[in-house]
Design an enzyme around this catalytic site. Structure first.
Site, PDB file in Angstrom:
ATOM      1  N   ASP A 117       0.840  -1.203   0.000  1.00 53.48           N
ATOM      2  CA  ASP A 117       0.000   0.000   0.000  1.00 53.48           C
ATOM      3  C   ASP A 117       0.873   1.250   0.000  1.00 53.48           C
ATOM      4  O   ASP A 117       1.635   1.483   0.940  1.00 53.48           O
ATOM      5  CB  ASP A 117      -0.907  -0.016   1.230  1.00 53.48           C
ATOM      6  CG  ASP A 117      -1.940   1.106   1.208  1.00 53.48           C
ATOM      7  OD1 ASP A 117      -1.907   1.926   0.285  1.00 53.48           O
ATOM      8  OD2 ASP A 117      -2.772   1.147   2.129  1.00 53.48           O
ATOM      9  N   ASP A 318      -2.752   6.980  -5.413  1.00 53.29           N
ATOM     10  CA  ASP A 318      -2.956   5.907  -4.456  1.00 53.29           C
ATOM     11  C   ASP A 318      -3.085   4.579  -5.200  1.00 53.29           C
ATOM     12  O   ASP A 318      -3.872   4.459  -6.138  1.00 53.29           O
ATOM     13  CB  ASP A 318      -4.213   6.176  -3.632  1.00 53.29           C
ATOM     14  CG  ASP A 318      -4.496   5.067  -2.634  1.00 53.29           C
ATOM     15  OD1 ASP A 318      -3.567   4.677  -1.911  1.00 53.29           O
ATOM     16  OD2 ASP A 318      -5.642   4.588  -2.584  1.00 53.29           O
TER      17      ASP A 318
END
Length: 439
Positions: A117, A318
């Site tokens: 992530d 992201d």
């Protein structure tokens, strides 16, 4: 310095014929070769965490939309200063993850599949004896000769929220929706391919409690800018630099790459400035100045895309969000211009869940370009349209931010990033972009 090149296996809309017997699906027995690792999408048939119940195309789209909304709620809570959670991103704690990578922890090494992530700060793992953890596979501290707990007096203990001292070790307990996790802050040798990182700090999870929220089964690896992230802890090795290239979700190869460290990064890359939000310094903000549909620059109110470090407004890249979300005034302006330029002009607009620009039958769509200061990111149809299994329905895979979150945040998500090389260069404060065939 060793440059780590990680090949990705990505599947969002997956041909059901590809299964675990495919020669590329032997994930658990994958042998690292030099400095190369493979990464799989969490929903891939190659993933041991994929759903055992096949979903229809429509159900998969709606499920992913719901997951994206939960992640967006977390990200926007961070930029608004309402959260001090450093150990996992909202998508990881509130629903399934996106990409997983094989890492080796301890001496002798124990292999786990960690969620990757770019918007999370640190790593954490389920440890043996964990009560309520979703996977039977866990890290065993007792089997590692290099494992140790972090003491309460260590500086790292001040970087987790509300630390407590149980058995002289730094521990913490965090609540996420209807679930919570309890963990000890620990250290051990951490390996990605051939690169060892000694005394790597991570959360050793010993309890998960609560209702329907499920953490990633075997843990998380954060690539953000926080002090406990991989980039910060391995700064001497990777110089806070990495790049990734996500392939087309429709590619038969399902492969791309993640490179850690400044060596062997692409040369023909254009850059824009990385911006820093003091409320959430780990997120990768950029300066979005305009959006173009075909050759038309869309009329957008400047405050709707302006960066504001006080409120957290602005635009971030992201990897964990699948479909790009734009604040309502930005999305509506882009959507309306997009609809005008779809051919044939008589095409009827329908909706599917949070997607309000869907079409039946064959259409021709315009490109959309995100215009940053210093570089443009142009997306063709493959980056923009979701197509049903039967090919009869297609939807613009960009949506408005949910009304119930801080919707001033625009999130450039993984589907729109596919077949672009995204280079994060923290020391020089820049994000690079280059069109690249990642498959």
């Amino acid at each position: 310095m060793t440059t780590l090149v990680i090949f990705l296996q990505l599947l969002i809309i997956i041909p059901l014929a590809l299964g675990l017997n495919h020669p590329n699906c032997d994930l658990t027995n994958t042998q690292d070769q030099g400095s190369t690792l493979r990464i799989f999408h969490i929903d891939s048939p190659c993933s041991p965490f994929k759903s055992s119940s096949p979903l229809s195309w429509e159900a998969r789209v709606l499920k992913t939309l719901a997951q994206d909304q939960a992640r967006l709620q977390y990200l926007t809570s961070l930029v608004a200063g309402r959260s001090v959670v450093p150990v996992a991103s909202g998508r990881q704690m509130l629903q399934s993850t996106t990409y997983i990578v094989k890492a080796k922890i301890g001496t002798p090494a124990q292999s786990l599949l960690l969620a990757m992530d770019t918007s999370s700060d640190v790593a954490w793992l389920p440890c043996s004896g964990c009560v309520g953890c979703p996977s039977t596979t866990a890290f065993s501290p007792a089997k590692s000769t290099t494992f140790k707990n972090v003491s309460c007096s260590a500086p790292q203990c001040k970087q987790v929220p509300n630390p407590t001292c149980g058995s002289r070790a730094c521990s913490f307990n965090l609540t996420y929706g209807s679930s919570s996790i309890a963990a000890n802050l620990s250290q051990d040798t951490f390996r990605l391919a051939a690169d060892p990182i000694n005394a790597f700090t991570f959360g050793c999870v010993n309890k998960v409690a609560g209702g329907g929220t499920v953490p990633p089964p075997q843990g998380l690896l954060g690539l953000g800018r926080g002090p406990l992230s991989l980039m910060s802890q391995a700064q001497s090795l990777y110089k806070s630099t990495f790049s990734y290239c996500l392939p087309s979700f429709r590619s038969l190869a399902f492969s791309g790459s993640l490179r850690l460290g400044p060596t062997a990064q692409p040369v023909r890359v254009k850059y824009t400035q990385l911006l820093r939000n003091p409320r959430r310094s780990s997120l990768y903000y950029v300066n979005l100045v305009a959006i173009r549909v075909a050759k038309k620059v869309v009329d957008i109110p400047p405050p709707a895309i302006a960066f504001n470090p006080t409120t957290g407004a602005g635009t971030i890249f992201d990897s964990g969000t699948v479909y790009t979300r734009l604040s309502k005034p930005v999305y509506e302006a882009v959507r309306n211009e997009f609809r005008k330029r779809v051919k044939p002009r008589t095409a009827v607009v329908t909706s599917l869940g949070g997607f309000d620009t869907c079409y039946s039958g064959k259409i021709t769509v315009p490109t959309i370009t995100f215009m940053f200061k210093g570089v443009n990111m142009t997306m063709p149809a493959d980056n923009l349209m979701l197509h049903s299994s039967a090919g009869s329905l297609s939807c613009l895979a960009i949506a408005s931010s949910p009304e119930n979150v801080n919707s001033v945040v625009n999130v450039i998500a993984s589907m729109q990033q596919q077949n672009h090389r995204v280079l994060i260069d923290v020391p020089n404060g820049r994000l690079g972009l280059a069109r690249e065939r990642c498959s």
